[in-house]
Design an enzyme around this catalytic site. Structure first.
Site, PDB file in Angstrom:
ATOM      1  N   ASP A  47       0.863  -1.172   0.000  1.00 31.53           N
ATOM      2  CA  ASP A  47       0.000   0.000   0.000  1.00 31.53           C
ATOM      3  C   ASP A  47       0.905   1.229   0.000  1.00 31.53           C
ATOM      4  O   ASP A  47       2.143   1.133   0.073  1.00 31.53           O
ATOM      5  CB  ASP A  47      -0.970  -0.027   1.190  1.00 31.53           C
ATOM      6  CG  ASP A  47      -2.231   0.793   0.887  1.00 31.53           C
ATOM      7  OD1 ASP A  47      -2.190   1.649  -0.025  1.00 31.53           O
ATOM      8  OD2 ASP A  47      -3.245   0.606   1.570  1.00 31.53           O
TER       9      ASP A  47
HETATM   10  C1  NOJ Z   1      -4.174   3.763   0.085  1.00 30.62           C
HETATM   11  C2  NOJ Z   1      -5.308   2.802   0.210  1.00 30.62           C
HETATM   12  O1  NOJ Z   1      -5.222   2.109   1.439  1.00 30.62           O
HETATM   13  C3  NOJ Z   1      -5.381   1.799  -0.914  1.00 30.62           C
HETATM   14  O2  NOJ Z   1      -6.556   1.063  -0.775  1.00 30.62           O
HETATM   15  C4  NOJ Z   1      -5.302   2.486  -2.230  1.00 30.62           C
HETATM   16  O3  NOJ Z   1      -5.407   1.548  -3.271  1.00 30.62           O
HETATM   17  C5  NOJ Z   1      -3.995   3.245  -2.308  1.00 30.62           C
HETATM   18  N1  NOJ Z   1      -3.960   4.251  -1.264  1.00 30.62           N
HETATM   19  C6  NOJ Z   1      -3.775   3.907  -3.657  1.00 30.62           C
HETATM   20  O4  NOJ Z   1      -4.598   4.995  -3.805  1.00 30.62           O
END
Ligand code: NOJ
Length: 741
Positions: free
Chosen positions: A284
């Site tokens: 993430d």
């Molecule tokens: C953080 C989020 O937790 C995740 O779900 C997402 O895909 C990413 N950011 C990218 O935007």
């Protein structure tokens, strides 16, 4: 210079001659390419960066064009639209030595431009085909805009409505969540559609246990027993992988002392080795960097080392693979094999997508123009919104309203909003695409009865002034029925939107209360991203429709439901608590040694609150009524050599045609580990005319009766079982059976 040019040309020829061969062999192609790659170029492939177009996290990267040109970035996110993806892809395939195309990812969570209801809402439809269909449309639109990869579905199970991200999931139940994970993966990419220009690679997230954040506070610590991990949180990932998902995103959370992004036993040992996952693992947003804050990595270099070692293949936005892997490999703290394995996994997906043959194949303006926000897509959005609405209350059959006889007034803070209707994660959605509640109802009524409307009520903790209340009452003075919009605006649920007290904003409840003091009949239209605590609203309102955040077709969708063209049939996939103190609250509780018996002191209960939820899992009313009768199991005692057939008679005893979600639960009365008092194992949806009766049948197989023992082995324990069928988790018919070995 001359040498360099010769080398580039040679590489190019090697690649193209391989490509032109009829029997393109992926392994040979990738091996050939990798032989030519420098260490830096390999590290480029494992580095994913955001653009500065929009931000979905705490940092942005404005050097991404340079990163692409220098081969230091193999994938991008928050870059979409045909011109932009073409512009960036051109840099990759024209300015880098090996011309390896970029992979474009994006959070296409519930639609790209045609925004569908939020995933939690969609799950309340219990319509797997339609869920697959909305994912497919999302994939079609997104891919036409140059995207290859969606960061969806989120398959995190959560039992905590304080956690803002429950809006992105499929609710609290693992079995249903697994079926929905399969449907979404199939919709996005499969089974065999990768390589076609209307499919995108899906990403199961967040691996794993993110929904268990302590107190529902986002990014917080999670304490998850091995049994709970394997029983509750892992199965939807396994189901999504079995459906073909090609990527997995690590979670932000710390699991029992080891952050998910550095969790070797889960990432490498379980996901890659035991489950045989062949796709790639992406982190993430900067979650490698966060290993330092977690206190598990000594510094950023150490964080990069740990995560590659744990099984991570791609670094999202952290830049730490880029900064440290070369050195870590030189110093033998990581191995080249680890990096090579990650690069192969990524190149393999680029290959499957067909990007080496045509890096621009997805960015197609003609296709984009002909499908984006297509009428057919909006039609599906409307159907999905209507199927996801949950009728929570309908006193004295106030609904449906009569177009001819009922004078209505529309009040509330959400009556004319457009942007909020999309909810969080609205990708390329535009507020102006959304039809507001006010416009939907107004258009439905044909403009001949001018609907009286007043925007009132707020989203904060403020109370309304006496003046505002009086104005609202004055406006409603000659009208019997008030349609009142209530709930959350779209920033109140989603990532980084945990609420310690997930209630309906007090000013809104105050308005409802004032209207009731004047004996108005009030229909509450609720818009929100999570179960809310709304005991007072439930006691005051005459009718309540949980609309969630319904997407682009909100207005027409609700108008048709309010006036009875469509009969609501959604059923809750998350329990609504009565108070915060009940959280976490969920239907499939274990029994405890002292199950609740009302009126007896020494058992499991609160002294200041009921154990019961406000609305249980599976609950949802209809304008008609259904009767369940004659629950029958094909055997007793049973053997599991053949499927067990369960049947029940379902009758429509009301006045309207209606759709019912018939739910089957089991209880294993004696296991190797304690079993929940109820576990969903099946459902059927049936549409019936008034006075119609059908026999609804289910088949149960051995796999439905397995559970995990203390060593996490799947076991079957012969003995007593209870089979329950009904309209929701607290309203079932039940039969006891014995299953023998
Ligand atoms: C953080 C989020 O937790 C995740 O779900 C997402 O895909 C990413 N950011 C990218 O935007």
């Amino acid at each position: 210079m001359g040498n360099r040019y010769t080398f580039i040309m040679a590489s190019f020829l090697v690649i193209s001659s391989m490509l032109s061969a009829q029997d393109k062999n992926k392994d040979v192609f990738i091996e050939g390419l990798m032989e030519q790659m420098t260490l830096e170029e390999k590290i480029g492939q494992v580095s994913l960066f955001t653009t500065d177009w929009e931000s979905t996290g705490p940092t942005i990267r404005d050097t991404y064009k340079k990163d692409i040109a220098s081969g230091q970035c193999g994938a991008l996110f928050n870059a979409h639209t045909v011109p932009f993806t073409r512009e960036l892809q051109k840099i990759a395939v024209e300015e880098t030595r090996l011309k390896i195309p970029l992979l474009f990812g994006y959070d296409v969570i519930h639609g790209y431009r045609t925004i569908f209801p939020i995933p939690l809402a969609e799950s309340c439809s219990w319509d797997l085909d339609l869920i697959e269909e909305t994912a497919r449309i999302a994939a079609k639109e997104a891919s036409s805009a140059g995207l290859h990869w969606t960061f969806a579905p989120m398959v995190d199970i959560s039992r905590d409505p304080r956690w803002g991200r429950v809006m992105e999931g499929a609710g609290e139940d693992t079995w249903l969540g697994s079926r929905i994970a399969e449907a979404r993966v199939k919709g996005f990419q499969g089974p065999d559609r990768i390589g076609q220009t209307d499919a995108v690679v899906s990403c199961l997230k967040h691996f794993v246990g993110y929904g268990a954040s302590t107190a529902g506070r986002d990014y917080h610590y999670t304490e998850i027993s091995a049994l709970t991990m394997h029983e509750l949180y892992l199965p939807p990932f396994k189901a999504g992988l079995d459906a073909g998902a090609l990527t997995v995103m690590t979670a932000f959370n710390d699991i029992n002392g080891m952050p998910a992004t550095a969790h070797k036993p889960l990432l490498n040992d379980l996901l890659k080795q035991t489950w045989g996952f062949k796709g790639f693992v992406v982190t993430d947003y900067t979650s490698i960097n966060e290993l330092v804050e977690h206190g598990i990595a000594a510094d950023e270099r150490d964080a990069a080392r740990m995560s590659l070692n744990a099984g991570v293949d791609m670094d999202m936005q952290g830049g730490l693979f880029q900064a440290h892997l070369a050195n870590l490999i030189e110093s033998k703290e990581n191995t080249l094999d680890q990096l090579d394995d990650a690069v192969k996994r990524i190149l393999s997906i680029k290959y499957d997508l067909g990007l080496f043959e045509d890096p621009y194949k997805f960015s197609d303006q003609t296709r984009y123009d002909s499908i984006i926000l297509h009428t057919a897509h909006r039609k599906v959005a409307r159907e999905m919104a209507q199927k996801s609405f949950v009728l929570l209350k309908n006193e004295h059959q106030l609904l449906p309203l009569s177009k001819e006889n009922d004078q209505v007034i529309l009040l509330g803070p959400l009556l004319d909003t457009q942007v909020d209707l999309m909810g969080a994660w609205s990708a390329a959605g535009e507020g102006e695409d959304c039809i507001s509640i006010q416009k939907g109802i107004d258009d439905y009524l044909g403009g001949n009865k001018s609907l009286k409307v007043k925007k009132i009520g707020a989203f904060d903790n403020s109370m309304l002034s006496e003046d505002q209340i009086n104005q609202a009452l004055e406006l409603a003075s000659d009208t019997d029925i008030v349609i009142l919009t209530m709930g959350e605006n779209r920033d109140m649920s989603g990532e980084a939107a945990s609420r310690a007290n997930p209630v309906i904003p007090p000013s809104q409840t105050q308005l409802l209360s004032a209207l009731k003091s004047k004996d108005k009949k009030v229909v509450v239209l609720l818009m929100n991203g999570r179960p809310l605590i709304m005991t007072e609203v439930d006691s005051l309102a005459d009718a309540i429709i949980e609309m969630w955040w319904p997407g682009v077709e909100a207005g027409p969708a609700i108008a048709e439901v309010l006036y009875g063209d469509v009969n609501p049939s959604g059923k809750l996939t998350m329990t609504f608590p009565r108070s915060v103190g009940q959280i976490p609250i969920y239907y499939n509780e274990r029994n405890t040694g002292r199950p609740h018996i009302p009126g007896i002191k020494w058992n499991t209960q609160f002294i200041d609150e009921s154990n019961d939820p406000l609305y249980p899992f599976g609950y949802g009313l209809s304008y008609t009524s259904f009767d369940y009768d004659n629950l029958n199991v094909s055997c007793n005692p049973c053997l599991l050599e053949e499927p067990i057939t369960v049947s029940v008679n379902l009758s429509n005893t009301g006045l309207y045609k209606g759709r019912e979600v018939v739910q089957l639960y089991i209880r294993d009365k004696h296991g190797k580990t304690t079993r929940p008092a109820k576990e969903l194992r099946g459902f059927e949806t049936v549409e019936l005319n008034p006075d119609e009766t059908v026999m609804v049948k289910f088949e149960l197989n051995k796999s439905d009766f397995l559970h995990l023992d203390m060593e996490l082995r799947e076991v079957f324990q012969a003995g007593d079982f209870e089979i329950m069928v009904g309209g929701h988790s607290q309203d079932v018919l039940s039969v006891n059976i014995v299953i023998e070995n």
